[in-house]
Design a protein around this motif. Structure first.
Motif, PDB file in Angstrom:
ATOM      1  N   TYR A  41      91.621  11.044  34.999  1.00  0.00           N
ATOM      2  CA  TYR A  41      92.278  10.023  34.687  1.00  0.00           C
ATOM      3  C   TYR A  41      91.108   8.779  34.099  1.00  0.00           C
ATOM      4  O   TYR A  41      91.130   8.131  33.165  1.00  0.00           O
ATOM      5  N   ASP A  42      90.003   8.928  34.716  1.00  0.00           N
ATOM      6  CA  ASP A  42      88.875   7.962  34.384  1.00  0.00           C
ATOM      7  C   ASP A  42      87.533   8.796  34.691  1.00  0.00           C
ATOM      8  O   ASP A  42      87.323   9.013  35.945  1.00  0.00           O
ATOM      9  N   GLY A  43      86.755   9.136  33.989  1.00  0.00           N
ATOM     10  CA  GLY A  43      85.599  10.000  34.487  1.00  0.00           C
ATOM     11  C   GLY A  43      84.475   9.220  35.025  1.00  0.00           C
ATOM     12  O   GLY A  43      83.516   9.784  35.859  1.00  0.00           O
ATOM     13  N   GLN A  44      84.684   7.892  35.189  1.00  0.00           N
ATOM     14  CA  GLN A  44      83.716   6.892  35.838  1.00  0.00           C
ATOM     15  C   GLN A  44      84.143   6.921  37.218  1.00  0.00           C
ATOM     16  O   GLN A  44      84.476   5.680  38.081  1.00  0.00           O
ATOM     17  N   VAL A  45      84.246   7.992  37.926  1.00  0.00           N
ATOM     18  CA  VAL A  45      84.504   8.110  39.637  1.00  0.00           C
ATOM     19  C   VAL A  45      83.327   8.761  40.091  1.00  0.00           C
ATOM     20  O   VAL A  45      83.006   9.850  39.743  1.00  0.00           O
ATOM     21  N   ALA A  46      83.049   8.013  41.231  1.00  0.00           N
ATOM     22  CA  ALA A  46      81.969   8.767  41.949  1.00  0.00           C
ATOM     23  C   ALA A  46      82.247   9.116  43.522  1.00  0.00           C
ATOM     24  O   ALA A  46      83.246   8.542  44.156  1.00  0.00           O
ATOM     25  N   LEU A  47      81.538  10.015  44.056  1.00  0.00           N
ATOM     26  CA  LEU A  47      82.016  10.325  45.571  1.00  0.00           C
ATOM     27  C   LEU A  47      80.914  10.495  46.228  1.00  0.00           C
ATOM     28  O   LEU A  47      79.711  11.082  46.287  1.00  0.00           O
ATOM     29  N   PHE A  48      80.890   9.945  47.564  1.00  0.00           N
ATOM     30  CA  PHE A  48      80.029   9.809  48.432  1.00  0.00           C
ATOM     31  C   PHE A  48      80.626  10.362  49.835  1.00  0.00           C
ATOM     32  O   PHE A  48      81.379   9.420  50.570  1.00  0.00           O
TER      33      PHE A  48
ATOM     34  N   PHE B 299      71.883   5.878  48.048  1.00  0.00           N
ATOM     35  CA  PHE B 299      72.663   6.195  46.886  1.00  0.00           C
ATOM     36  C   PHE B 299      73.030   5.032  46.148  1.00  0.00           C
ATOM     37  O   PHE B 299      73.254   5.014  44.958  1.00  0.00           O
ATOM     38  N   ILE B 300      73.380   3.729  46.677  1.00  0.00           N
ATOM     39  CA  ILE B 300      73.928   2.681  46.200  1.00  0.00           C
ATOM     40  C   ILE B 300      72.705   1.858  45.407  1.00  0.00           C
ATOM     41  O   ILE B 300      72.849   1.514  44.215  1.00  0.00           O
ATOM     42  N   PHE B 301      71.457   2.146  46.092  1.00  0.00           N
ATOM     43  CA  PHE B 301      70.412   1.578  45.153  1.00  0.00           C
ATOM     44  C   PHE B 301      70.169   2.370  43.957  1.00  0.00           C
ATOM     45  O   PHE B 301      69.784   1.700  42.912  1.00  0.00           O
ATOM     46  N   LYS B 302      70.069   3.567  43.830  1.00  0.00           N
ATOM     47  CA  LYS B 302      70.073   4.398  42.733  1.00  0.00           C
ATOM     48  C   LYS B 302      71.156   3.920  41.730  1.00  0.00           C
ATOM     49  O   LYS B 302      70.957   3.984  40.571  1.00  0.00           O
ATOM     50  N   SER B 303      72.246   3.907  42.050  1.00  0.00           N
ATOM     51  CA  SER B 303      73.597   3.350  41.363  1.00  0.00           C
ATOM     52  C   SER B 303      73.245   2.079  40.718  1.00  0.00           C
ATOM     53  O   SER B 303      74.035   2.131  39.526  1.00  0.00           O
ATOM     54  N   LEU B 304      72.427   1.144  41.138  1.00  0.00           N
ATOM     55  CA  LEU B 304      72.388  -0.114  40.699  1.00  0.00           C
ATOM     56  C   LEU B 304      71.823   0.035  39.147  1.00  0.00           C
ATOM     57  O   LEU B 304      72.147  -0.926  38.248  1.00  0.00           O
ATOM     58  N   PHE B 305      70.855   0.970  38.973  1.00  0.00           N
ATOM     59  CA  PHE B 305      70.304   1.100  37.678  1.00  0.00           C
ATOM     60  C   PHE B 305      71.412   1.618  36.513  1.00  0.00           C
ATOM     61  O   PHE B 305      71.071   1.820  35.344  1.00  0.00           O
ATOM     62  N   LYS B 306      72.498   2.079  37.044  1.00  0.00           N
ATOM     63  CA  LYS B 306      73.463   2.811  35.804  1.00  0.00           C
ATOM     64  C   LYS B 306      74.738   2.148  35.890  1.00  0.00           C
ATOM     65  O   LYS B 306      75.281   1.837  34.917  1.00  0.00           O
ATOM     66  N   LYS B 307      75.420   1.598  37.050  1.00  0.00           N
ATOM     67  CA  LYS B 307      76.630   0.917  37.015  1.00  0.00           C
ATOM     68  C   LYS B 307      76.943   0.373  38.308  1.00  0.00           C
ATOM     69  O   LYS B 307      76.189   0.551  39.272  1.00  0.00           O
ATOM     70  N   ARG B 308      77.876  -0.593  38.190  1.00  0.00           N
ATOM     71  CA  ARG B 308      78.224  -1.502  39.445  1.00  0.00           C
ATOM     72  C   ARG B 308      79.837  -1.158  39.539  1.00  0.00           C
ATOM     73  O   ARG B 308      80.561  -1.039  38.595  1.00  0.00           O
ATOM     74  N   PHE B 309      80.227  -0.887  40.582  1.00  0.00           N
ATOM     75  CA  PHE B 309      81.576  -0.342  40.820  1.00  0.00           C
ATOM     76  C   PHE B 309      82.858  -1.488  40.800  1.00  0.00           C
ATOM     77  O   PHE B 309      82.116  -2.561  41.524  1.00  0.00           O
ATOM     78  N   ASP B 310      83.839  -1.225  40.348  1.00  0.00           N
ATOM     79  CA  ASP B 310      84.929  -2.068  40.425  1.00  0.00           C
ATOM     80  C   ASP B 310      85.706  -1.943  41.528  1.00  0.00           C
ATOM     81  O   ASP B 310      86.208  -3.091  41.980  1.00  0.00           O
ATOM     82  N   ILE B 311      85.611  -0.867  42.153  1.00  0.00           N
ATOM     83  CA  ILE B 311      86.597  -0.582  43.341  1.00  0.00           C
ATOM     84  C   ILE B 311      85.920   0.361  44.335  1.00  0.00           C
ATOM     85  O   ILE B 311      85.288   1.486  43.819  1.00  0.00           O
ATOM     86  N   VAL B 312      85.987  -0.054  45.457  1.00  0.00           N
ATOM     87  CA  VAL B 312      85.390   1.016  46.454  1.00  0.00           C
ATOM     88  C   VAL B 312      86.497   1.507  47.342  1.00  0.00           C
ATOM     89  O   VAL B 312      87.164   0.587  48.048  1.00  0.00           O
TER      90      VAL B 312
END
Length: 337
Positions: free
Chosen positions: A32-39, A65-78
């Motif tokens: 549905y949306d390629g911008q989905v991450a999994l931890f 994981f969150i620190f690294k993701s800050l350089f790429k994107k911020r999540f709208d939903i957790v």
């Protein structure tokens, strides 16, 4: 829409199937949306028996994981799977990273059964949840005093689980699940010992696996782990699913069995009652059942009963693509609220 799925479950050497349903949802939601991450809970954490150490490792890895993701994107939903205490990772993200993030929690059972929902920290954590998802109606009713937006959605089964024509029935019973006390692994061994003429297929790993293998039963075929396609075929080779859980919020394996057209004998749990009360190929046992009851049900009612078209249609409601479409709609609704 950028979504992060978090789960305190994850596959590891001791249990390769743990949390597989979360991974399945993740893979489906990406369509549905390629911008989905999994931890997930890191494999390293399972090297320790202490739950405290496991969660410390879980939290540290999450912060990295969150620190690294800050350089790429911020999540709208957790979206948190297994509410407590995993929810505090989502709360951290809301308080310190993105105050506008929406928090969704899926409750799977023990995150309700094993905690006091009136405790201060539990209630405080619930106040951060924008939408709560429960895997069964009975589980949701245990949270009747919370006013969050709520939905009831099972985890979802893959399309591999279906009736396969022309498959020979090799087994009287199939048992699928973690071989632990809560799943009734000790009860399974008792049935196997009492009825050597029945043929059993057992799928799963856990603390009772060594005892099962040590006994070297001639009437048992044991499979530590199977992928969905192989498990579906094995279910089609079986006449009846035996589910002897002491506690089960939903029980996807029951859905999988019904979708394969085989009958189910299950102890009364929230999940078994919800799925089997209105189908024609399921039998419910009291928790204090006797092995003789299983024998009598199988001999007089189950064999050779096959799930009806109506039952198969009901089980189709729980297909993974249908569940994930509803989850995606929840994401959109929560963002637009």
């Amino acid at each position: 829409m950028k979504v992060l799925l978090i789960s305190n479950m994850g596959p590891h050497i001791g249990n390769p199937s743990l949390g597989r349903f979360v991974i399945n949802q993740y893979e489906e939601l990406k369509q549905y949306d390629g911008q989905v991450a999994l931890f997930l809970m890191p494999k390293l954490a399972y090297c320790f028996n202490s739950s405290l150490i496991r969660y410390i490792i879980f939290a540290v890895k999450y912060f990295v994981f969150i620190f690294k993701s800050l350089f790429k994107k911020r999540f709208d939903i957790v979206h948190v799977h297994f509410f407590y205490p995993t929810i505090f990772l989502a709360i951290f993200y809301k308080l310190f990273i993105n105050k506008n993030v929406k928090v969704i929690a899926t409750f799977h059972g023990n995150d309700v059964y094993s905690y006091n929902p009136k405790a201060f920290l539990y209630r405080k954590a619930m106040s951060y949840v924008d939408h709560a998802i429960y895997v069964s109606n009975r589980l949701m009713h245990r949270h009747h005093d919370f006013t969050n937006f709520k939905s009831v959605l099972a985890a979802g089964i893959k399309n591999d689980f279906k009736v396969i024509e022309g498959v020979e029935k090799k087994y009287d019973f199939i048992f699928v699940g973690n071989l632990e006390l809560v799943k009734g692994a000790d009860r399974l061994l008792s049935v196997v010992n009492n009825y050597p003429n029945y043929r059993f297929a057992v799928v799963g790993s856990g603390s009772f696996a060594s005892e099962l293998q040590k006994q070297n039963y001639e009437n048992v075929s044991y499979f530590p782990v199977l992928d969905a396609k192989a498990l579906a075929f094995l279910m089609n080779e079986s006449k009846c699913l035996l589910n002897l859980s002491r506690n089960e919020s939903f029980g996807l394996v029951i859905t999988e069995a019904l979708s394969c057209g085989i009958c189910v004998i299950a102890t009364k749990t929230d999940g078994a009652i919800e799925q089997l009360e209105n189908v024609d190929c399921g039998c419910l046992l009291e928790q204090n059942y006797s092995n003789l009851e299983i024998h009598m049900l199988y001999e007089s009612n189950i064999e050779p009963n096959i799930a009806s078209e109506n039952t198969l249609q009901l089980s189709n409601m729980y297909r993974l693509e249908n569940i994930c479409k509803k989850i995606h709609n929840i994401y959109i609704a929560v963002l637009n609220k």
